[in-house]
Design an enzyme around this catalytic site. Structure first.
Site, PDB file in Angstrom:
ATOM      1  N   ASP A  93       0.841  -1.189   0.000  1.00  0.00           N
ATOM      2  CA  ASP A  93       0.000   0.000   0.000  1.00  0.00           C
ATOM      3  C   ASP A  93       0.881   1.246   0.000  1.00  0.00           C
ATOM      4  O   ASP A  93       2.094   1.161   0.112  1.00  0.00           O
ATOM      5  CB  ASP A  93      -0.977  -0.022   1.175  1.00  0.00           C
ATOM      6  CG  ASP A  93      -0.269  -0.054   2.517  1.00  0.00           C
ATOM      7  OD1 ASP A  93       0.970   0.030   2.543  1.00  0.00           O
ATOM      8  OD2 ASP A  93      -0.957  -0.172   3.536  1.00  0.00           O
ATOM      9  N   ASP A 285      -8.092  -6.711  -0.170  1.00  0.00           N
ATOM     10  CA  ASP A 285      -7.239  -6.958   0.991  1.00  0.00           C
ATOM     11  C   ASP A 285      -7.965  -6.482   2.232  1.00  0.00           C
ATOM     12  O   ASP A 285      -8.745  -5.528   2.170  1.00  0.00           O
ATOM     13  CB  ASP A 285      -5.887  -6.238   0.856  1.00  0.00           C
ATOM     14  CG  ASP A 285      -6.027  -4.722   1.031  1.00  0.00           C
ATOM     15  OD1 ASP A 285      -6.034  -4.245   2.184  1.00  0.00           O
ATOM     16  OD2 ASP A 285      -6.140  -4.012   0.007  1.00  0.00           O
ATOM     17  N   CYS A 327     -14.733 -28.271   7.817  1.00  0.00           N
ATOM     18  CA  CYS A 327     -13.527 -27.478   7.567  1.00  0.00           C
ATOM     19  C   CYS A 327     -12.293 -28.347   7.761  1.00  0.00           C
ATOM     20  O   CYS A 327     -12.164 -29.033   8.778  1.00  0.00           O
ATOM     21  CB  CYS A 327     -13.474 -26.277   8.505  1.00  0.00           C
ATOM     22  SG  CYS A 327     -11.948 -25.304   8.330  1.00  0.00           S
ATOM     23  N   CYS A 329      -9.179 -27.382   8.314  1.00  0.00           N
ATOM     24  CA  CYS A 329      -8.058 -26.729   9.005  1.00  0.00           C
ATOM     25  C   CYS A 329      -7.709 -27.464  10.299  1.00  0.00           C
ATOM     26  O   CYS A 329      -8.527 -28.216  10.845  1.00  0.00           O
ATOM     27  CB  CYS A 329      -8.401 -25.273   9.296  1.00  0.00           C
ATOM     28  SG  CYS A 329      -9.391 -25.020  10.794  1.00  0.00           S
ATOM     29  N   CYS A 332     -10.171 -27.152  13.327  1.00  0.00           N
ATOM     30  CA  CYS A 332     -11.398 -27.951  13.246  1.00  0.00           C
ATOM     31  C   CYS A 332     -11.105 -29.440  13.221  1.00  0.00           C
ATOM     32  O   CYS A 332     -11.871 -30.243  13.771  1.00  0.00           O
ATOM     33  CB  CYS A 332     -12.181 -27.561  11.997  1.00  0.00           C
ATOM     34  SG  CYS A 332     -12.810 -25.872  12.032  1.00  0.00           S
ATOM     35  N   HIS A 358      -7.836 -21.193  10.736  1.00  0.00           N
ATOM     36  CA  HIS A 358      -9.224 -21.477  10.363  1.00  0.00           C
ATOM     37  C   HIS A 358      -9.807 -20.365   9.505  1.00  0.00           C
ATOM     38  O   HIS A 358     -10.410 -20.620   8.445  1.00  0.00           O
ATOM     39  CB  HIS A 358     -10.097 -21.663  11.603  1.00  0.00           C
ATOM     40  CG  HIS A 358     -11.556 -21.681  11.259  1.00  0.00           C
ATOM     41  ND1 HIS A 358     -12.191 -22.785  10.746  1.00  0.00           N
ATOM     42  CD2 HIS A 358     -12.491 -20.687  11.295  1.00  0.00           C
ATOM     43  CE1 HIS A 358     -13.452 -22.494  10.495  1.00  0.00           C
ATOM     44  NE2 HIS A 358     -13.660 -21.222  10.818  1.00  0.00           N
TER      45      HIS A 358
END
Length: 397
Positions: A93, A285, A327, A329, A332, A358
């Site tokens: 940025d 973003d 999920c 991840c 989870c 997650h």
């Protein structure tokens, strides 16, 4: 298929587009969500973990890296890619939003008009640039268009953003107009500096400002489109509520070149991502997934709760359920809500790390579904399914 410059559009669904943005450090599949690596790290994660989650690009914060460790240090250590161990594309940025933050705080602070002593941090904003006091050591520092571009060049990002001033939505129309016109003059200076000094292949996006004023947003959109910048970023305060935000984004995209990438700065809620894609945004973003995680909140398929699950609430203390059964991840797959509740309540860093994994898994799955649905011609149905509480981990026809 549309291919012009670095952006190749492979499919469309109304105004939504799916394609590939080709950059010096690799390809970015669009529409893309870009996690924040503000201080040269996606907080709590290693760069290789972020890549393994399916992300093609991260965002480095020009302002923070300018203050510490400094662009020269990073350049001597091989540039930002080498410094943080992320060898895929990076967007940086401009530093303009951080100037806004010093004067007005976060977007929530701005809306609620919480100012505190922030005004004392900005010493002046004029044609040359911004003088301010560093939050690191209180020293007086300066950033202008050329400073911002030089820092981004030393960082070696694939995409740089032009220096701008981000005005709050409650600024008067007169001040917003004068600020926007100065931002356009700064854009010209950024383009001139970039043409003479930027690293080979680094793209430069202009930023559409103009506050919540329709005529100013339309004027800014036309000015950025005509500037010759490599892409269009929609920035600034977008309003007080979602309907206004989407209206402002629509004005800001009018006249945007079809063959150039379009980036929406600082937006990351599930419904806003879907709305932005539907309007033709190629990349987003936002700090939302990682910031929520550090506060014990997980992203879930529940629009009635704004897709948020506060794991610190006592209702989860003895829950043996995962955050989401489908999920993949680690949070989870291996842990219960009760365990994550316990970690979050006592402030363990492991909680922030697991919930970050997650939340970024959730967001990556959402954006994968968006891309696939545009390619298959089912984007409208996919979007409707998510907005009705569908899981991003499951296909929606």
């Amino acid at each position: 298929m549309t291919a012009a410059g670095p952006l190749e559009i492979g499919a469309r669904a109304g105004s939504a587009r799916a394609g590939v943005l080709r950059l010096p450090h690799g390809e970015v599949r669009t529409p893309a969500f870009i996690p924040l690596a503000s201080t040269a790290t996606v907080k709590t994660l290693d760069a290789s973990e972020v890549e393994a989650l399916g992300y093609d690009m991260v965002l480095g914060n020009t302002f923070h890296l300018f203050l510490q460790p400094g662009a020269d240090v990073i350049a001597r250590l091989g540039g930002l890619h080498e410094f943080m161990g992320w060898r895929r594309p990076i967007i940086t940025d401009s530093g303009g939003f951080q100037v806004f933050s010093m004067g007005h705080g976060s977007v929530a602070d701005e809306i609620k008009r919480r100012r505190g002593d922030r005004e004392s941090r900005i010493l002046s904003i004029d044609e040359e640039g911004v003088r301010f006091r560093s939050y690191v050591d209180g020293s007086e520092r300066f950033m202008g268009p050329e400073t911002s571009m030089e820092v981004q060049a030393k960082l070696g990002s694939d995409v740089a953003l032009a220096f701008d001033e981000c005005t709050p939505f409650h600024s008067t129309r007169d001040y917003t107009a004068r600020s926007m016109e100065r931002t356009h003059r700064w854009l010209d200076r950024c383009l001139s500096w970039s043409a003479a000094h930027a690293p080979e292949g680094q793209l430069l996006f202009g930023i559409v400002q103009g506050g919540v004023y329709e005529d100013l947003r339309r004027e800014a959109a036309g000015r950025v489109a005509a500037s010759g910048a490599d892409g269009v970023a929609v920035g600034g305060s977008l309003g007080q509520e979602k309907a206004q935000m989407r209206e402002v984004v629509g004005w800001s995209l009018e006249g945007a070149p079809d063959d150039k990438p379009r980036h929406l700065l600082g937006i990351g809620d599930v419904d806003d991502l879907l709305a932005g894609v539907a309007m033709g945004i190629d990349a987003f973003d936002c700090a939302t997934p990682t910031r929520l995680a550090r506060h014990g909140t997980a992203l879930v398929a529940d629009p009635d709760q704004r897709w948020r699950l506060d794991l610190q609430k006592s209702a989860h203390a003895e829950s043996r359920d995962p955050i989401a059964a489908d999920c993949p991840c680690p949070a989870c797959r291996d842990h219960t809500r009760g365990y994550l509740h316990y970690l979050a309540r006592i402030g363990e860093l492991t909680a922030a790390r697991l919930i970050t994994l997650h939340n970024l898994t959730f967001t990556a799955a959402l954006m994968h579904g968006v891309r696939e649905s545009i390619l298959s011609g089912t984007f409208e149905a996919y979007s409707r399914g998510i907005l009705e509480g569908g899981s991003p981990y499951q296909p929606h026809a």
